[in-house]
Design a protein around this motif. Sequence first.
Motif, PDB file in Angstrom:
ATOM      1  N   UNK A 399       2.607  50.306  -0.622  1.00 46.30           N
ATOM      2  CA  UNK A 399       2.225  50.267   0.789  1.00 46.30           C
ATOM      3  C   UNK A 399       3.317  50.857   1.673  1.00 46.30           C
ATOM      4  N   UNK A 400       4.501  51.063   1.103  1.00 45.81           N
ATOM      5  CA  UNK A 400       5.614  51.615   1.864  1.00 45.81           C
ATOM      6  C   UNK A 400       5.388  53.044   2.305  1.00 45.81           C
ATOM      7  N   UNK A 401       4.526  53.786   1.593  1.00 45.82           N
ATOM      8  CA  UNK A 401       4.280  55.173   1.955  1.00 45.82           C
ATOM      9  C   UNK A 401       3.635  55.271   3.334  1.00 45.82           C
ATOM     10  N   UNK A 402       3.041  54.178   3.804  1.00 42.71           N
ATOM     11  CA  UNK A 402       2.429  54.138   5.128  1.00 42.71           C
ATOM     12  C   UNK A 402       3.348  53.500   6.163  1.00 42.71           C
ATOM     13  N   UNK A 403       4.607  53.230   5.780  1.00 43.08           N
ATOM     14  CA  UNK A 403       5.566  52.664   6.716  1.00 43.08           C
ATOM     15  C   UNK A 403       5.479  51.157   6.855  1.00 43.08           C
ATOM     16  N   UNK A 404       4.791  50.485   5.928  1.00 43.31           N
ATOM     17  CA  UNK A 404       4.624  49.031   5.982  1.00 43.31           C
ATOM     18  C   UNK A 404       5.742  48.355   5.206  1.00 43.31           C
ATOM     19  N   UNK A 405       6.295  47.282   5.751  1.00 48.98           N
ATOM     20  CA  UNK A 405       7.422  46.603   5.111  1.00 48.98           C
ATOM     21  C   UNK A 405       7.002  45.801   3.883  1.00 48.98           C
TER      22      UNK A 405
END
Length: 476
Positions: A399-405
């Motif tokens: 999910x980090x690829x979308x900038x989510x922590x």
Amino acid sequence: MSTFNLPDVGEGLTEAEIVTWKVKPGDTVVVNQVFVEIETAKSLVELPSPYAGVVSELHAAEGETLAVGTPLFSVTEAGSTPAPMHNVPDVAEIAESDTPVASEEPGPLVGSGPKADAVKRRARVSRPAVGKSGKTAAQSGGSPVIPAALSDTISRRASEFSQASTRLTAAAKPAVAAFVDRVLAKPPVRKVAKELGVDLRQVIGTGGQGEITRDDVLSYKGQREVERDAAPTFWSPQGVELDSRIVRTPVRGIRKATAKAMVESAFSAPHVSIFVDVDASRTMEYVARLKKSRDFEGIKVSPLLVLAKAVIWAAARNPSVNASWVPTETGAEIQTKHFMNLGIAAATPRGLLVPNIKEAQDLSMRELAIALNDLAETARAGKTSPADMTGGTLTVTNIGVLGIDTGTPIINPGEVAIVAFGTIKQKPWVVDGAVVPRWITTLGGSFDHRVVDGDLSARFMADVASIMQEPALLLD
């Protein structure tokens, strides 16, 4: 006239949607020619014709969902014998077959299965090393010689730089901090962003270490234009009939299967989730070294590769996370898998897919990187085969690829653990009593509490975190 019925296209699948007809009534088809593209609950599949002749009728319209065994199309044959239906292979077998079929003679139906797109990479341009004299070593006939004037200039510049560094005051430090915290983008990318009026601070970078690429800028611009164009007409005016203000989209195909699987998982397996912050600075350094390595030339490398290896390594130390809870006639049993079919959750235009890399524990770092790239490209193209969607043992979702922590992922049905990989960003971090900027990420894990106790889940996540903090442990 012969009629071809919708065959069984995968494990446990009973229906499929007609996406695109590749033929129309009156067209001539040959044996093994793709005549229709269908969407199952797992992927897009192209079906080959078992007959040669002229198409006389299509029995369904595009967008229509058919049950297995329903007629698809009819062919008036040109003196050929239809392939017996009992010889139609399972699509999973088709996808795994490497045997090309070129014959147009009637016989058993042999399909190409889901068609993988060719991976296109730019050729590496090799340039000769240039010495400081302006010539290559071959041109100069030996080691490059630095002219005296140039040597004096270098020494003077070094002295000036040293003196300027010592004059750095507290007033100048905010400017330095601003420079360190600015977005990562190369000058050509910044130029494109300026010309398009894009604020790079709003763009999520997908390049190495979060660097913003030209495609990121163009994608962001295109998305914003679509949203901007649609915004004024999105809201329906008041007074219009209610039904015309509601868009109804049938739930079918991949979306239907995903919804069913998530509900069954969420309400059948007691989820427990834990999180851990990780200093991934050494992982970022390791990824940077891999990108420069000759062995990884032409292969996309990202921190997800290290996480995948970390999950495989940690599962070997904590085998119960790589297992299944299986009901039996007398109750249930826990099946611990001594192999890793690593699932990678992939967002595609048609919905969420979770294909898996078979026998991932046997792959080297390079082989795993290639497998991750192939999996992602095939999923985005909608060509993932049913065989690649089944048999997963543990899943990773990036999910980090979308900038989510971080997040609380739902376990993939049939498994007992899933790891969520948050974005990696620079944050203040305490190292040996001093606050320094480090690359930090948050890992989240969800576990089936029937199989994985709190202690086991904590040890597993700690092991994954230890690899992200120090990838050299993989060499032990």
